[in-house]
Scaffold this motif. Structure first.
Motif, PDB file in Angstrom:
ATOM      1  N   VAL A 290      43.988  39.256  25.963  1.00 15.37           N
ATOM      2  CA  VAL A 290      43.787  38.566  24.698  1.00 15.37           C
ATOM      3  C   VAL A 290      44.936  37.603  24.426  1.00 15.37           C
ATOM      4  O   VAL A 290      46.083  37.838  24.811  1.00 15.37           O
ATOM      5  CB  VAL A 290      43.654  39.599  23.556  1.00 15.37           C
ATOM      6  N   ASP A 291      44.624  36.535  23.710  1.00 16.87           N
ATOM      7  CA  ASP A 291      45.641  35.573  23.281  1.00 16.87           C
ATOM      8  C   ASP A 291      45.852  35.714  21.769  1.00 16.87           C
ATOM      9  O   ASP A 291      46.579  36.581  21.323  1.00 16.87           O
ATOM     10  CB  ASP A 291      45.228  34.161  23.676  1.00 16.87           C
ATOM     11  N   ASN A 292      45.161  34.923  20.977  1.00 14.88           N
ATOM     12  CA  ASN A 292      45.454  34.826  19.549  1.00 14.88           C
ATOM     13  C   ASN A 292      44.591  35.738  18.688  1.00 14.88           C
ATOM     14  O   ASN A 292      43.444  36.032  19.021  1.00 14.88           O
ATOM     15  CB  ASN A 292      45.250  33.386  19.071  1.00 14.88           C
ATOM     16  N   LEU A 320      46.574  43.776  25.070  1.00 12.52           N
ATOM     17  CA  LEU A 320      47.179  43.181  23.874  1.00 12.52           C
ATOM     18  C   LEU A 320      48.697  43.191  23.961  1.00 12.52           C
ATOM     19  O   LEU A 320      49.299  43.960  24.710  1.00 12.52           O
ATOM     20  CB  LEU A 320      46.714  43.943  22.636  1.00 12.52           C
ATOM     21  N   LYS A 321      49.328  42.333  23.157  1.00 12.01           N
ATOM     22  CA  LYS A 321      50.784  42.222  23.150  1.00 12.01           C
ATOM     23  C   LYS A 321      51.428  43.499  22.603  1.00 12.01           C
ATOM     24  O   LYS A 321      50.884  44.166  21.732  1.00 12.01           O
ATOM     25  CB  LYS A 321      51.217  41.027  22.298  1.00 12.01           C
ATOM     26  N   GLY A 322      52.640  43.795  23.093  1.00 14.86           N
ATOM     27  CA  GLY A 322      53.355  44.986  22.666  1.00 14.86           C
ATOM     28  C   GLY A 322      54.170  44.798  21.407  1.00 14.86           C
ATOM     29  O   GLY A 322      54.589  45.782  20.783  1.00 14.86           O
ATOM     30  N   HIS A 323      54.450  43.557  21.022  1.00 10.59           N
ATOM     31  CA  HIS A 323      55.161  43.275  19.774  1.00 10.59           C
ATOM     32  C   HIS A 323      54.769  41.872  19.312  1.00 10.59           C
ATOM     33  O   HIS A 323      54.217  41.082  20.095  1.00 10.59           O
ATOM     34  CB  HIS A 323      56.679  43.398  19.942  1.00 10.59           C
ATOM     35  N   SER A 328      50.761  33.866  16.468  1.00  9.27           N
ATOM     36  CA  SER A 328      49.407  34.361  16.229  1.00  9.27           C
ATOM     37  C   SER A 328      48.898  35.316  17.302  1.00  9.27           C
ATOM     38  O   SER A 328      47.748  35.763  17.231  1.00  9.27           O
ATOM     39  CB  SER A 328      48.442  33.184  16.114  1.00  9.27           C
ATOM     40  N   ASP A 329      49.719  35.646  18.297  1.00  9.28           N
ATOM     41  CA  ASP A 329      49.234  36.510  19.367  1.00  9.28           C
ATOM     42  C   ASP A 329      48.874  37.892  18.824  1.00  9.28           C
ATOM     43  O   ASP A 329      49.540  38.431  17.936  1.00  9.28           O
ATOM     44  CB  ASP A 329      50.280  36.631  20.473  1.00  9.28           C
ATOM     45  N   ALA A 330      47.820  38.466  19.387  1.00  5.91           N
ATOM     46  CA  ALA A 330      47.211  39.669  18.814  1.00  5.91           C
ATOM     47  C   ALA A 330      47.807  40.956  19.377  1.00  5.91           C
ATOM     48  O   ALA A 330      47.988  41.104  20.584  1.00  5.91           O
ATOM     49  CB  ALA A 330      45.703  39.649  19.058  1.00  5.91           C
ATOM     50  N   LEU A 331      48.086  41.880  18.454  1.00  6.83           N
ATOM     51  CA  LEU A 331      48.473  43.236  18.771  1.00  6.83           C
ATOM     52  C   LEU A 331      47.262  44.144  18.543  1.00  6.83           C
ATOM     53  O   LEU A 331      46.264  43.723  17.966  1.00  6.83           O
ATOM     54  CB  LEU A 331      49.624  43.706  17.885  1.00  6.83           C
ATOM     55  N   GLU A 332      47.395  45.413  18.930  1.00  8.16           N
ATOM     56  CA  GLU A 332      46.320  46.372  18.694  1.00  8.16           C
ATOM     57  C   GLU A 332      45.991  46.471  17.211  1.00  8.16           C
ATOM     58  O   GLU A 332      44.824  46.491  16.819  1.00  8.16           O
ATOM     59  CB  GLU A 332      46.721  47.744  19.239  1.00  8.16           C
ATOM     60  N   GLU A 373      48.158  48.151  24.760  1.00  4.39           N
ATOM     61  CA  GLU A 373      49.309  47.277  24.556  1.00  4.39           C
ATOM     62  C   GLU A 373      50.297  47.454  25.705  1.00  4.39           C
ATOM     63  O   GLU A 373      50.468  48.555  26.225  1.00  4.39           O
ATOM     64  CB  GLU A 373      50.025  47.608  23.240  1.00  4.39           C
ATOM     65  N   ASP A 374      50.959  46.365  26.085  1.00  6.29           N
ATOM     66  CA  ASP A 374      51.984  46.451  27.125  1.00  6.29           C
ATOM     67  C   ASP A 374      52.974  45.309  26.915  1.00  6.29           C
ATOM     68  O   ASP A 374      52.569  44.171  26.643  1.00  6.29           O
ATOM     69  CB  ASP A 374      51.356  46.352  28.519  1.00  6.29           C
TER      70      ASP A 374
END
Length: 481
Positions: A290-292, A320-323, A328-332, A373-374
């Motif tokens: 995922v991006d945004n 998904l991003k870890g932080h 705008s990047d998406a987290l869980e 997330e990672d």
């Protein structure tokens, strides 16, 4: 040039003194690029691209998007807006240390050409497990050490490194992982921006979600779901049939054709063939990197919805991003909030968005949608440097990975100046751990696998064709064998 032991395979052909041609020119022929020293990454043992690895983008050349980002835009636009959106919190007593470090970061970026990079600092009161902290600290130390040893500045180190590093420095400044301060712990400085994007997504999504729900369970349906995930509200829906469920597939083919005018390469046929095979098999496992958040995440959820409902996928995993990063990047938590927001919409005002939200929540409850997330997704390493555990999971489990967005695409290419026409398969498809489909609108001065005549057409139409998101690609690779 002084470099410590090679710890990153992205450094195999690094020349930090190179000056690159303007983005509107085709890059030099492959004969001018230097080969890597090995066919596998010395850090991880992963396969590398089949072709000689060119130099990375730096931020030294005025007039380039990289230079403007690191010398002006990141500080004056992005961090300034971040301050304004968090002004009350940042000026509260509990954020005093955070504000001091935030201002120090801005001061460094204000003199980016002369400020040297330093290692990240980790709190003794970090709220994560010791092994997670040790892993991230080691990863970032490995990433940064060669550039610190070389005395590189924010501009002379590779753009990909410094841009990701800037957002990780913001996390450090805030005290995001400092569990001793409940006000800064896990504080998302981009929450206001992401919630505004979520709120504004609904009206655009309502129309789109009506269309996605009526897609046929055919190759054309997958192609259109992917096109929505790529173009979002740029799709021309004026020719959508009133009775979509009973319409000829030719109608959907016309809609898809109308969407491909700005595609510089289109592997949709390869994508749909892969998806048809998974549909017939009946147990497909698909990942979306995922991006945004905001409307783009909604289009990703719509794609995942169609993949499940049409039988292409049994399970969809969102990477998904870890932080918080890149605004705008998406987290869980952003995905969960999006599903909850859509589920709670008025069925009278937004019937399609509301119904979609309920379906999405059911997918999560039933384990048909999984979130992962990672911190690798928040780091500047090329994707051929993917950690062994993550790579093994994708290789063993995933039948197809969609890679969304420009920053992820830059990492697929190592953020390097590949000739725009070299095949995606030879740059990405040959090393990626599983079959891969990139859905990208161009927002940075890198690319590969684009048709030369289409590139020339884009250049003639738009001087900013590489950076303004007008043009896109659908590119498919087989994955490493």
């Amino acid at each position: 040039m002084k470099i410590s032991s090679i710890s990153l395979c992205v450094l195999l052909s690094l020349e930090t003194t190179s000056a690159f041609a303007p983005a509107q020119k085709i890059t030099p022929s492959l004969t001018t690029m230097r080969s890597s020293a090995a066919s596998t990454c010395p850090k991880t043992g992963n396969p590398l691209p089949n072709l000689p690895i060119p130099d990375p983008l730096l931020s030294l050349t005025p007039g380039t998007w990289a230079y403007d980002t690191m010398s002006r835009r990141l500080n004056e636009d992005i961090l300034q807006r971040t301050y304004e959106e968090n002004e009350e919190a940042f000026n509260s007593p509990s954020f005093a240390k955070a504000l001091e470090r935030f201002n120090q970061l801005r001061s460094e970026l204000n003199d980016a050409a002369n400020t040297k990079l330093r290692h990240l600092q980790f709190e003794s009161t970090d709220g994560r497990s010791a092994d997670v902290v040790a892993r991230e600290e080691a990863e970032w130390r490995s990433i940064l050490q060669p550039f610190i040893d070389n005395g590189d500045s924010w501009l002379s180190a590779p753009w990909l490194v410094t841009e990701f590093y800037a957002y990780r420095r913001l996390i450090e400044a805030i005290g995001y992982y400092d569990k001793s301060n409940p006000d800064t712990y896990l504080y998302d400085p981009f929450l206001k921006a992401k919630r505004a994007g979520l709120d504004s997504s609904v009206k655009s999504a309502e129309n789109m979600l009506e269309k996605v729900a009526s897609l046929p369970n055919t190759k054309e349906g997958v192609a259109l779901a992917a096109a929505f995930a790529l173009w979002g509200n740029k799709m021309d829906l004026s020719i959508w049939p009133a009775d979509a469920e009973n319409s000829s597939l030719d109608v959907f083919a016309k809609i898809l054709h109308a969407a491909d005018d700005n595609l510089l390469h289109d592997d949709t046929d390869l994508l749909t063939e892969r998806c048809e095979m998974l549909r017939e098999r009946g147990d497909g496992k698909i990942d979306i990197i995922v991006d945004n958040a905001g409307f783009e995440l909604v289009t990703d959820l719509a794609l995942a919805d169609h993949l499940i409902s049409s039988g292409v996928a049994q399970v969809v995993t969102f990477q998904l991003k870890g932080h918080p990063t890149f605004v705008s990047d998406a987290l869980e938590k952003d995905l969960f909030e999006t599903v909850a927001h859509y589920s709670a919409l008025s069925p009278d005002s937004f019937p399609n968005a509301h119904a979609a939200g309920l379906r999405w929540q059911k997918y999560l409850d039933e384990g048909k949608w999984i979130c992962h997330e990672d911190n690798f997704w928040c780091q500047p390493s090329a994707m051929w440097e993917m950690p062994n555990s993550l790579r093994a999971d994708l290789a063993e489990r995933c039948d197809l990975a969609f890679v969304k967005g420009d920053a992820n695409y830059r990492r697929l290419l190592g953020d390097r100046y590949w000739d725009y026409s070299v095949p995606f398969q030879d740059v990405v498809g040959c090393y990626f751990p599983c079959p891969v489909c990139s859905l990208r609108t161009l927002k940075a001065e890198v690319g590969c696998g684009m048709d030369r005549e289409q590139v020339e057409r884009a250049k003639a139409l738009d001087n900013e064709w590489m950076v303004n998101g007008r043009f896109g690609v659908v590119q498919v690779g087989t994955g490493a064998e």
